[in-house]
Design an enzyme around this catalytic site. Structure first.
Site, PDB file in Angstrom:
ATOM      1  N   GLU A   1       0.884  -1.165   0.000  1.00 33.67           N
ATOM      2  CA  GLU A   1       0.000   0.000   0.000  1.00 33.67           C
ATOM      3  C   GLU A   1       0.912   1.203   0.000  1.00 33.67           C
ATOM      4  O   GLU A   1       1.612   1.469   0.979  1.00 33.67           O
ATOM      5  CB  GLU A   1      -0.925  -0.006   1.224  1.00 33.67           C
ATOM      6  CG  GLU A   1      -2.067   0.999   1.131  1.00 33.67           C
ATOM      7  CD  GLU A   1      -1.713   2.371   1.672  1.00 33.67           C
ATOM      8  OE1 GLU A   1      -1.437   3.272   0.841  1.00 33.67           O
ATOM      9  OE2 GLU A   1      -1.712   2.545   2.891  1.00 33.67           O
TER      10      GLU A   1
ATOM     11  N   CYS B   1      -1.884   9.228   3.585  1.00 35.38           N
ATOM     12  CA  CYS B   1      -1.747   8.665   2.236  1.00 35.38           C
ATOM     13  C   CYS B   1      -2.972   8.925   1.374  1.00 35.38           C
ATOM     14  O   CYS B   1      -2.864   9.011   0.147  1.00 35.38           O
ATOM     15  CB  CYS B   1      -1.452   7.165   2.298  1.00 35.38           C
ATOM     16  SG  CYS B   1      -2.728   6.193   3.124  1.00 35.38           S
TER      17      CYS B   1
END
Length: 329
Positions: free
Chosen positions: A107, A145
């Site tokens: 990720e 993020c």
């Protein structure tokens, strides 16, 4: 698994729980910048295992420098690797894991866009969309993020947003996120906290300077800030730049900082093209009237693992599947 500097509690405990429920043990390698907090969070899980009559040794934490971590990622005794971090480090992790043919789930970063269509009224833009944009950009001082890294607005919305954003961002207050017992500083007077480190300040200032030479306009911020009560804190002034174009390095680089970038789109089609103009494709937000046909078209055509409509990060808050495509993993 490897854990980033952002959200060290969630990013550690969530995979820990998943791993344990598969009947597996886990080796946690936190970022060296979150060594203390990650070790503390790991102890919570280890104590929970002990309380349930399981061995706390099912969870191990290893704090080491990146070069030492290669021994772990290439070790044949590791059956699966989860990596949360930057794209550049992910390439190193995947190359190392390939030596033992170990599967890797990554990720990575994002350059999430918030697309704003002109079907919104001024009132909706100011009273509904603006607060969402501020939350999406400045939560955790931009160290998120799935934070909003680019606002891509059609002409009318673009012109309306400039004074609205400038006023809001100028008034943001820097300070600690926890109350201080020594000087009486209250976290209620803080809007934006510090960054995890000052190591990226030169890069941020260079990207801002480069954007200005290419025609961007700096409305406020753009430099580090020395807090009078917390001079050792890694504060960066909340920053607002307009006139950003996709060719600027600042529009292609994940900033992970309290920086708002505003881009002009000539049409809905241009907005979609600019939203898709980076290597990243983690999350996205789209704002417009529910009756606007461009809203659904944007949701269908935007490159992202997750898209929120007239909101930010709803997939995260409701526990929906989380992940990106393209360079975001």
């Amino acid at each position: 698994m490897s854990v980033t500097t952002s959200y060290p509690f969630h990013n550690a405990l969530s995979p820990v729980i998943s791993t344990l429920f598969t009947g597996s043990a886990l080796l946690l390698k936190p970022s060296e910048q979150t060594a203390f907090s990650s070790s503390y969070f790991t102890s919570i899980a280890r104590n929970a295992l002990s309380a349930c009559s399981h061995s706390p040794n099912l969870i191990q934490s290893v704090v080491c420098w990146p070069q030492t971590a290669n021994h772990l990622t290439s070790h044949p005794g590791i059956s699966h690797i989860t990596f949360i971090g930057s794209s550049s480090v992910a390439h190193t992790v995947c190359a190392s894991a390939a030596k033992a043919v170990t599967p890797v789930c990554v990720e990575l970063g994002g350059k999430d866009p918030a697309v704003i269509f002109d079907s919104l009224t001024r009132s909706e833009l100011e009273n509904k969309v603006l607060p969402i944009l501020m939350k999406g950009i400045f939560t955790s001082a931009g160290q998120n993020c799935i934070g909003i890294e680019r606002i891509i607005a059609c002409p009318r919305s673009y012109n309306l947003l400039i004074p609205l954003l400038e006023k809001r961002i100028r008034n943001l207050r820097l300070g600690p996120s926890l109350p201080s017992s020594t000087n009486g500083t209250s976290c209620s007077t803080t809007d934006v906290g510090p960054l995890i480190s000052s190591s990226r300040f030169p890069q941020l200032q260079s990207l801002i300077s480069s954007a200005l030479t290419q025609g961007a306009h700096l409305h406020c911020g753009g430099k580090p800030y020395s807090h009078p009560s917390h001079p050792s804190g890694h504060y960066f002034t909340p920053t607002f730049l307009s006139g950003i174009t996709p060719t600027m390095p600042i529009a292609q680089t994940e900033l992970f900082a309290p920086i708002c970038l505003l881009m002009l789109a000539s049409s809905p089609a241009d907005a979609i093209a600019k939203a898709n103009s980076t290597p990243y494709a983690l999350g996205a937000s789209v704002f417009g009237s529910p009756s606007d046909p461009d809203l659904e078209r944007c949701v269908e055509q935007i490159d992202a693992g997750m898209v929120s409509v007239n909101d930010f990060g709803t997939y995260y808050a409701t526990g929906l599947p989380f992940g990106g495509v393209k360079g975001s993993g």
